[in-house]
Scaffold this motif. Structure first.
Motif, PDB file in Angstrom:
ATOM      1  N   PHE A 113       0.855  -1.179   0.000  1.00 37.31           N
ATOM      2  CA  PHE A 113       0.000   0.000   0.000  1.00 37.31           C
ATOM      3  C   PHE A 113       0.895   1.235   0.000  1.00 37.31           C
ATOM      4  CE2 PHE A 113      -2.393  -3.420   1.780  1.00 37.31           C
ATOM      5  CZ  PHE A 113      -3.707  -3.208   1.415  1.00 37.31           C
ATOM      6  N   LEU A 114       0.630   2.130  -0.930  1.00 36.32           N
ATOM      7  CA  LEU A 114       1.343   3.403  -0.987  1.00 36.32           C
ATOM      8  C   LEU A 114       0.375   4.498  -0.591  1.00 36.32           C
ATOM      9  CD1 LEU A 114       3.313   2.629  -4.220  1.00 36.32           C
ATOM     10  CD2 LEU A 114       4.261   2.824  -1.915  1.00 36.32           C
ATOM     11  N   ILE A 115       0.749   5.236   0.443  1.00 37.63           N
ATOM     12  CA  ILE A 115      -0.139   6.157   1.147  1.00 37.63           C
ATOM     13  C   ILE A 115       0.424   7.566   1.064  1.00 37.63           C
ATOM     14  CG2 ILE A 115      -1.020   6.746   3.457  1.00 37.63           C
ATOM     15  CD1 ILE A 115      -0.980   3.700   4.051  1.00 37.63           C
ATOM     16  N   GLY A 116      -0.452   8.528   0.823  1.00 38.45           N
ATOM     17  CA  GLY A 116      -0.045   9.920   0.702  1.00 38.45           C
ATOM     18  C   GLY A 116       0.779  10.403   1.880  1.00 38.45           C
ATOM     19  N   CYS A 117       1.683  11.347   1.609  1.00 37.71           N
ATOM     20  CA  CYS A 117       2.612  11.863   2.622  1.00 37.71           C
ATOM     21  C   CYS A 117       2.564  13.382   2.655  1.00 37.71           C
ATOM     22  CB  CYS A 117       4.031  11.395   2.301  1.00 37.71           C
ATOM     23  SG  CYS A 117       5.309  12.147   3.331  1.00 37.71           S
ATOM     24  N   SER A 118       2.629  13.943   3.855  1.00 34.16           N
ATOM     25  CA  SER A 118       2.557  15.396   4.001  1.00 34.16           C
ATOM     26  C   SER A 118       3.779  16.112   3.446  1.00 34.16           C
ATOM     27  CB  SER A 118       2.368  15.769   5.478  1.00 34.16           C
ATOM     28  OG  SER A 118       3.444  15.297   6.273  1.00 34.16           O
ATOM     29  N   PHE A 119       4.894  15.401   3.186  1.00 33.75           N
ATOM     30  CA  PHE A 119       6.028  16.055   2.537  1.00 33.75           C
ATOM     31  C   PHE A 119       5.618  16.636   1.189  1.00 33.75           C
ATOM     32  CE2 PHE A 119       9.624  13.376   4.711  1.00 33.75           C
ATOM     33  CZ  PHE A 119       9.337  14.015   5.904  1.00 33.75           C
ATOM     34  N   THR A 120       4.585  16.048   0.580  1.00 25.32           N
ATOM     35  CA  THR A 120       4.144  16.486  -0.737  1.00 25.32           C
ATOM     36  C   THR A 120       3.672  17.932  -0.726  1.00 25.32           C
ATOM     37  OG1 THR A 120       3.532  14.212  -1.318  1.00 25.32           O
ATOM     38  CG2 THR A 120       2.548  15.970  -2.629  1.00 25.32           C
ATOM     39  N   PHE A 121       2.973  18.350   0.331  1.00 22.54           N
ATOM     40  CA  PHE A 121       2.481  19.734   0.326  1.00 22.54           C
ATOM     41  C   PHE A 121       3.493  20.723   0.910  1.00 22.54           C
ATOM     42  CE2 PHE A 121       0.059  18.144   4.201  1.00 22.54           C
ATOM     43  CZ  PHE A 121       0.811  18.818   5.151  1.00 22.54           C
ATOM     44  N   GLU A 122       4.694  20.249   1.231  1.00 24.30           N
ATOM     45  CA  GLU A 122       5.693  21.185   1.744  1.00 24.30           C
ATOM     46  C   GLU A 122       6.161  22.168   0.677  1.00 24.30           C
ATOM     47  OE1 GLU A 122       7.663  18.831   5.527  1.00 24.30           O
ATOM     48  OE2 GLU A 122       8.786  18.883   3.642  1.00 24.30           O
ATOM     49  N   SER A 123       6.211  21.735  -0.580  1.00 29.07           N
ATOM     50  CA  SER A 123       6.632  22.662  -1.643  1.00 29.07           C
ATOM     51  C   SER A 123       5.715  23.874  -1.739  1.00 29.07           C
ATOM     52  CB  SER A 123       6.711  21.930  -2.989  1.00 29.07           C
ATOM     53  OG  SER A 123       7.758  20.982  -2.989  1.00 29.07           O
ATOM     54  N   PRO A 124       4.376  23.687  -1.755  1.00 33.93           N
ATOM     55  CA  PRO A 124       3.503  24.863  -1.755  1.00 33.93           C
ATOM     56  C   PRO A 124       3.678  25.736  -0.508  1.00 33.93           C
ATOM     57  CG  PRO A 124       2.274  22.938  -2.464  1.00 33.93           C
ATOM     58  CD  PRO A 124       3.601  22.451  -1.998  1.00 33.93           C
ATOM     59  N   LEU A 125       3.970  25.123   0.631  1.00 29.29           N
ATOM     60  CA  LEU A 125       4.195  25.921   1.839  1.00 29.29           C
ATOM     61  C   LEU A 125       5.426  26.810   1.671  1.00 29.29           C
ATOM     62  CD1 LEU A 125       3.497  23.421   4.789  1.00 29.29           C
ATOM     63  CD2 LEU A 125       1.885  24.874   3.555  1.00 29.29           C
ATOM     64  N   VAL A 126       6.504  26.220   1.148  1.00 33.59           N
ATOM     65  CA  VAL A 126       7.733  26.986   0.945  1.00 33.59           C
ATOM     66  C   VAL A 126       7.505  28.114  -0.064  1.00 33.59           C
ATOM     67  CG1 VAL A 126      10.091  26.872   0.047  1.00 33.59           C
ATOM     68  CG2 VAL A 126       9.272  25.100   1.610  1.00 33.59           C
ATOM     69  N   GLU A 127       6.770  27.806  -1.132  1.00 33.76           N
ATOM     70  CA  GLU A 127       6.491  28.820  -2.149  1.00 33.76           C
ATOM     71  C   GLU A 127       5.694  29.992  -1.574  1.00 33.76           C
ATOM     72  OE1 GLU A 127       4.551  26.684  -5.222  1.00 33.76           O
ATOM     73  OE2 GLU A 127       6.355  25.550  -5.791  1.00 33.76           O
ATOM     74  N   ALA A 128       4.913  29.712  -0.529  1.00 32.63           N
ATOM     75  CA  ALA A 128       4.116  30.761   0.118  1.00 32.63           C
ATOM     76  C   ALA A 128       4.894  31.484   1.211  1.00 32.63           C
ATOM     77  CB  ALA A 128       2.838  30.164   0.700  1.00 32.63           C
ATOM     78  N   GLY A 129       6.172  31.141   1.379  1.00 31.36           N
ATOM     79  CA  GLY A 129       6.996  31.814   2.368  1.00 31.36           C
ATOM     80  C   GLY A 129       6.947  31.224   3.752  1.00 31.36           C
ATOM     81  N   ILE A 130       6.410  30.006   3.875  1.00 28.60           N
ATOM     82  CA  ILE A 130       6.334  29.345   5.178  1.00 28.60           C
ATOM     83  C   ILE A 130       7.618  28.541   5.392  1.00 28.60           C
ATOM     84  CG2 ILE A 130       5.087  27.627   6.556  1.00 28.60           C
ATOM     85  CD1 ILE A 130       2.570  28.441   4.967  1.00 28.60           C
ATOM     86  N   PRO A 131       8.381  28.855   6.420  1.00 30.72           N
ATOM     87  CA  PRO A 131       9.642  28.124   6.641  1.00 30.72           C
ATOM     88  C   PRO A 131       9.376  26.699   7.121  1.00 30.72           C
ATOM     89  CG  PRO A 131       9.204  29.621   8.469  1.00 30.72           C
ATOM     90  CD  PRO A 131       8.150  29.897   7.439  1.00 30.72           C
ATOM     91  N   LEU A 132      10.272  25.798   6.738  1.00 27.18           N
ATOM     92  CA  LEU A 132      10.228  24.426   7.232  1.00 27.18           C
ATOM     93  C   LEU A 132      11.370  24.275   8.228  1.00 27.18           C
ATOM     94  CD1 LEU A 132       9.597  22.491   3.893  1.00 27.18           C
ATOM     95  CD2 LEU A 132       7.901  23.188   5.620  1.00 27.18           C
ATOM     96  N   ARG A 133      11.054  24.376   9.509  1.00 20.53           N
ATOM     97  CA  ARG A 133      12.098  24.386  10.535  1.00 20.53           C
ATOM     98  C   ARG A 133      12.930  23.100  10.498  1.00 20.53           C
ATOM     99  NH1 ARG A 133      11.703  29.703  10.940  1.00 20.53           N
ATOM    100  NH2 ARG A 133       9.840  30.453  12.048  1.00 20.53           N
TER     101      ARG A 133
END
Length: 262
Positions: A113-133
């Motif tokens: 089973f391959l299950i979605g991962c929240s790392f996927t939406f990190e790119s849009p967060l970074v593009e919006a100026g949200i830092p990834l600590r």
């Protein structure tokens, strides 16, 4: 091979992982979907499928293989036994090792089973100026078992796991809005603020991943996490299973945009 992780094509990333590089994949192959993996014997596959169907927030299924298959339609040239930076092997609910590949222990009856991962939406967060600590600090994302029990399914049961990212208070609404547009990779957070509301006693002591330091003005934001099936393995004790190691994901060839709701 010298690669800039963020700009590495998924095939390039999988090649260096297959060659022995074992690092958390947050920040790798920006723009491509990352996945959690759990492989179980076929006679447990329905229980896992039903568990995921009943708990879609932490367990959004993006592909299920035929028994014994080592490939996925989400990355047709990949090998599920070798192309993740670090695996976990489970026997009777106990962790039996964290190898770099699982060729020798692979079984012909395993359904993956391959299950979605929240790392996927990190790119849009970074593009919006949200830092990834966690990325800035060179650490794995923090993950915690909660006191929220998932809906059981057959022999599968266990608590929901969440990932946590510190977000500047004035950007929390943006983080919620952007992640909500990607429900196939966990979507919007399940909680913002006081970790005690989830039964988490100490943010400095994650159950999986690394402790991450906040910056002044940061707020903890919690997303449902695809490590939830691993917590269920501990509770349910199937005789055998293989998973990714938390934070060491399978990078697919599917663009993030495939799972973005406009």
């Amino acid at each position: 091979m010298n690669l800039a992780p963020q700009s590495a094509h998924p095939r390039q990333a999988r090649t260096v992982f297959r060659g022995g590089l074992a690092v958390p994949t947050s920040g790798w192959s920006a723009g491509y979907t990352q996945l959690n993996m759990i492989s179980v014997p076929a006679d447990w596959a329905y229980d896992v499928l039903l568990f995921c169907q009943r708990n879609p927030k932490p367990c959004p299924v993006l592909d299920v293989t035929d028994p014994g298959s080592t490939t996925t339609a989400l990355a047709s040239e990949a090998d599920l036994r070798t192309d993740i930076p670090r695996y976990r092997v489970w026997r009777d609910g106990h962790l039996d090792g964290e190898p770099a590949e699982v060729v020798e222990v692979w079984r012909d009856d395993l359904v993956t089973f391959l299950i979605g991962c929240s790392f996927t939406f990190e790119s849009p967060l970074v593009e919006a100026g949200i830092p990834l600590r966690h990325v800035d600090q060179g650490r794995n994302v923090s993950m915690y078992r909660t006191d929220i029990e998932c809906r059981p399914a057959g022999r599968m049961h266990g608590p929901m796991v969440v990932s946590m990212r510190y977000v500047p208070e004035d950007l929390v609404d943006t983080a919620v809005r952007l992640s909500a547009r990607m429900p196939a990779v966990h979507g919007a957070p399940v909680h913002v603020g006081d970790p005690a509301a989830l039964g988490i006693a100490d943010l400095a002591a994650p159950d999986y991943g690394d402790a991450v330091a906040p910056a002044p003005g940061d707020v903890p934001v919690f997303w449902a996490c695809g490590v939830t099936p691993q917590a269920a393995l501990l509770a349910s004790r199937p005789p055998f299973a293989i998973t990714h190691a938390p934070g060491y994901m399978f990078i697919s060839d599917v663009p993030d945009s495939e799972y973005l709701i406009q």
